[in-house]
Design an enzyme around this catalytic site. Structure first.
Site, PDB file in Angstrom:
ATOM      1  N   CYS A   1       0.854  -1.175   0.000  1.00  0.00           N
ATOM      2  CA  CYS A   1       0.000   0.000   0.000  1.00  0.00           C
ATOM      3  C   CYS A   1       0.894   1.231   0.000  1.00  0.00           C
ATOM      4  CB  CYS A   1      -0.892  -0.014   1.235  1.00  0.00           C
ATOM      5  SG  CYS A   1      -1.717  -1.586   1.543  1.00  0.00           S
TER       6      CYS A   1
ATOM      7  N   LEU B   1      -4.117  -1.454  -0.658  1.00  0.00           N
ATOM      8  CA  LEU B   1      -4.384  -2.425  -1.713  1.00  0.00           C
ATOM      9  C   LEU B   1      -4.548  -3.762  -1.004  1.00  0.00           C
ATOM     10  CD1 LEU B   1      -4.497  -3.000  -4.823  1.00  0.00           C
ATOM     11  CD2 LEU B   1      -2.067  -3.543  -4.684  1.00  0.00           C
ATOM     12  N   SER B   2      -5.746  -4.292  -0.976  1.00  0.00           N
ATOM     13  CA  SER B   2      -6.065  -5.461  -0.150  1.00  0.00           C
ATOM     14  C   SER B   2      -5.534  -6.745  -0.777  1.00  0.00           C
ATOM     15  CB  SER B   2      -7.579  -5.573   0.044  1.00  0.00           C
ATOM     16  OG  SER B   2      -8.101  -4.374   0.579  1.00  0.00           O
ATOM     17  N   ILE B   3      -4.672  -7.447  -0.034  1.00  0.00           N
ATOM     18  CA  ILE B   3      -4.072  -8.697  -0.516  1.00  0.00           C
ATOM     19  C   ILE B   3      -4.310  -9.837   0.475  1.00  0.00           C
ATOM     20  CG2 ILE B   3      -1.944  -9.822  -1.270  1.00  0.00           C
ATOM     21  CD1 ILE B   3      -2.795  -7.507  -3.098  1.00  0.00           C
TER      22      ILE B   3
ATOM     23  N   ASN C   1       3.658  -0.789   4.806  1.00  0.00           N
ATOM     24  CA  ASN C   1       3.630  -1.069   3.367  1.00  0.00           C
ATOM     25  C   ASN C   1       4.500  -2.288   3.123  1.00  0.00           C
ATOM     26  OD1 ASN C   1       3.774  -1.015   0.550  1.00  0.00           O
ATOM     27  ND2 ASN C   1       5.324   0.590   0.521  1.00  0.00           N
TER      28      ASN C   1
ATOM     29  N   GLU D   1       4.806  -6.916   2.741  1.00  0.00           N
ATOM     30  CA  GLU D   1       4.329  -8.251   3.079  1.00  0.00           C
ATOM     31  C   GLU D   1       5.356  -8.910   3.995  1.00  0.00           C
ATOM     32  OE1 GLU D   1       1.433  -9.285   2.247  1.00  0.00           O
ATOM     33  OE2 GLU D   1       0.876  -8.117   0.483  1.00  0.00           O
TER      34      GLU D   1
ATOM     35  N   GLY E   1      11.419 -11.389 -11.481  1.00  0.00           N
ATOM     36  CA  GLY E   1      12.738 -12.002 -11.285  1.00  0.00           C
ATOM     37  C   GLY E   1      13.836 -11.070 -10.838  1.00  0.00           C
TER      38      GLY E   1
END
Length: 614
Positions: free
Chosen positions: A3, A49-51, A73, A75, A357
């Site tokens: 986000c 931004l929903s994940i 922000n 993961e 990558g």
């Protein structure tokens, strides 16, 4: 959750109006929802931004007694493991997001929290009791973090453009960075193109209290090569990469993958078992030289996944360029950034998350230039002192391929390698600059020295990798990856740039990284286990862009010439020399397209932030 966030210490008495304007500037980073926290001490804004945990992962997020406030922000891929450990220690969770792990982790481990994390992140935790800020950025710098002190306010966030809405923010060009940029093609230091705005470096956290900031580096890449044969390291590499890919697949939405024709994205796409891959190519008079779509589609068919592609016209490329530079926050003269923007845009029409990558070349030794120190010729057998004299003489001759070779072979790695881009020499950049401040910018070698000193006992290839991990990777590769994907509200994940993969890569001996024939030896051998050999051994292209060709066409030659003669070009450059450079390229007498593109990129960026914004 990938986000965007913004915030500032609230000496301006904001009632929420300013923070909302700042949030609006980065709405592209989080179109799903927004949230803010404002009190007399701090203002925090968040775009989501929903994940993961689509229903309950909204921010700002609080701990049980509301004494800690988080904006985050990124993961955290090991959040379930950390959550279980925290629950064993008595922490009670209210939702299933990875974000809440940061709050309870900070309660449990304090500033050591970052050493526990596996993922990509930048975050801020505000302690309402002692009025302090704890903030951090991931070990590679995958997610951005900017900050500045303006007036009485400490301002921070995911993108600099949000700062423009703060009433105490004073916008001014940092001209010394312009000098650096002309050599590196990106901003290579903690300073940015905006005066007094800084990047928090990768692998750093800071604490802020009572107006004082204290930065700490919590991790450094350490290359500690061990013994072993290629097959052994290929097996370990395959195991590490596949485990990382599975960790990076955690999401409550569909995950796709970018796909060029090379090994890195192909390996990721195959390992991830995604349903959709995405590729772009370019129209060019040179035919398919700048179009990898056919290769990508053929590979996608081989592994049984869908490939969605798009051919980008020159008109689309040039029309989108100013908007893309706006999204970058700082000028980035890597033509591949525009390709990445278009493939992100394409992917965003189908998925919310993609894998890519990035990082394989830096970790596993993938760039062709890494072969240079071990590719010995008859000339290299001459005494270094003699080659050094020849190099000094050749520096004063017109720069051509053979001359450049003689110059480079009379210098040490520390003197000749500043990263994968080396656009203007100091002499060249000073000849076109008017700005005295830009001319006085320190030489590129000085900026690189601190990293070379950290690996002074390593071989030349390792030194090059180390420099690229610390400078090129963050300044170019990851900047364009984050900004182009988030401009399209797309989360981009990079499984090669993983804590565990790095730990393995750092142990691979030079003989299993690079030889005189090929690069990324262990990674290629690992990929051969499941990929067609022609894919595993193919040279890197990575969405190549026909800038060299376009700049010789009348329409785009005139577009650049117009930029080279603007009033703001005249402010910083000798415009007659810029036009002469353009004419030299158009005539076909020399390929100076990278130099032209570097200056042109800055001028387009400057127009976005200092002409249109005024």
């Amino acid at each position: 959750m990938v986000c965007g966030f913004v915030g500032f210490t609230n000496f301006i008495g904001d009632d929420g109006t300013v923070i909302e304007k700042m949030m609006d500037r980065i709405a592209h980073r989080g179109p799903d929802s927004a949230g803010k926290f404002v009190d007399e001490d701090i203002a925090l804004g968040f775009r989501r931004l929903s994940i993961i945990d689509l229903a309950d992962g909204n921010q700002p997020m609080f701990n049980e007694d509301n004494s800690l406030v988080l904006v985050f922000n990124g993961e955290i891929y090991n959040f379930k493991i950390l959550r279980a450990e925290l629950e064993e220690n008595g922490h009670i969770f209210s939702n299933n997001s990875d974000s809440e792990v940061l709050l309870h982790g900070y309660e449990q481990w304090g500033e050591d929290l970052v050493t526990k994390l596996r993922g990509m992140f930048s975050f801020v935790i505000f302690d309402r009791k002692n009025k302090s800020v704890y903030a951090a950025r991931d070990m590679f710098g995958i997610k951005p973090f900017y900050y500045t002190f303006m007036g009485e306010s400490f301002i921070f966030g995911s993108e600099i453009k949000a700062f423009l809405e703060h009433p105490e923010f004073k916008k001014s060009l940092n001209e010394s960075v312009l000098g650096h940029y002309l050599s590196f093609q990106y901003s290579p230091t903690e300073e940015t193109f905006f005066e007094n705005v800084y990047k928090l470096p990768p692998a750093h956290y800071f604490t802020f209290k009572d107006g004082e900031i204290n930065k700490v580096r919590y991790w450094k890449p350490e290359f500690k090569a061990t013994d072993g044969v290629l097959e052994y390291f290929a097996d370990l590499t395959d195991e590490a990469v596949r485990e990382s890919v599975q960790s990076h697949k955690i999401a409550d939405v569909e995950v796709g993958s970018f796909l060029s024709s090379g090994i890195d994205s192909s390996y990721i796409a195959e390992a991830a078992k995604v349903d959709k891959t995405f590729t772009v190519g370019f129209e060019s008079p040179d035919g398919d030289r700048y179009n990898e779509i056919a290769y990508a589609k053929d590979f996608a068919e081989t592994i049984g996944v869908e490939n969605i592609s798009k051919v980008i016209t020159p008109e689309e490329y040039w029309e989108a360029f100013p908007e893309i530079q706006y999204h970058m926050d700082e000028p980035l003269a890597d033509p591949a950034a525009i390709a990445l923007y278009f493939v992100s845009k394409l992917a965003s029409e189908h998925v919310k998350v993609v894998m890519s990558g990035e990082g394989a070349d830096e970790l596993f030794g993938g760039y062709r230039i890494y072969q240079e120190p071990i590719t010995l010729t008859a000339y290299d057998k001459l005494p270094f002192a003699l080659r050094r004299i020849v190099s000094k003489i050749c520096e004063h001759l017109p720069q051509k391929h053979g001359i450049n070779y003689l110059v480079r072979r009379g210098k040490t790695i520390e003197e000749r390698f500043i990263g994968n881009a080396n656009i203007f020499s100091v002499k060249e950049r000073n000849s076109i600059l008017k700005s005295v401040v830009a001319k006085n910018a320190v030489e590129p070698k000085v900026l690189c020295d601190k990293f070379y000193k950290e690996v002074s006992d390593k071989d030349s290839v390792t030194k090059m990798q180390y420099l690229d991990i610390n400078m090129w990777l963050m300044g170019d590769i990851l900047l364009k990856a984050d900004k182009t994907s988030m401009a399209n509200s797309l989360e981009l994940r990079v499984p090669f740039l993983d804590k565990n993969v790095m730990e393995l890569a750092s142990t691979i001996p030079l003989s299993c990284r690079v030889d005189t024939v090929s690069t990324k030896l262990a990674l290629r051998k690992a990929a051969e286990k499941t990929l067609p050999k022609r894919t595993a051994t193919k040279d890197k292209l990575g969405f190549p862009v026909p800038i060299r060709v376009w700049l010789r066409e009348e329409e785009y030659y005139n577009t650049v010439k117009k930029a080279f003669t603007t009033t703001w070009a005249e402010k910083y450059f000798d415009t007659e020399k810029l036009v002469a450079l353009l004419e030299l390229h158009k005539s076909g007498k020399a390929d100076v397209s990278r130099k032209i593109w570097t200056v042109y990129t800055f001028l387009v960026w400057y127009e976005e932030f200092f002409v249109k914004e005024n």
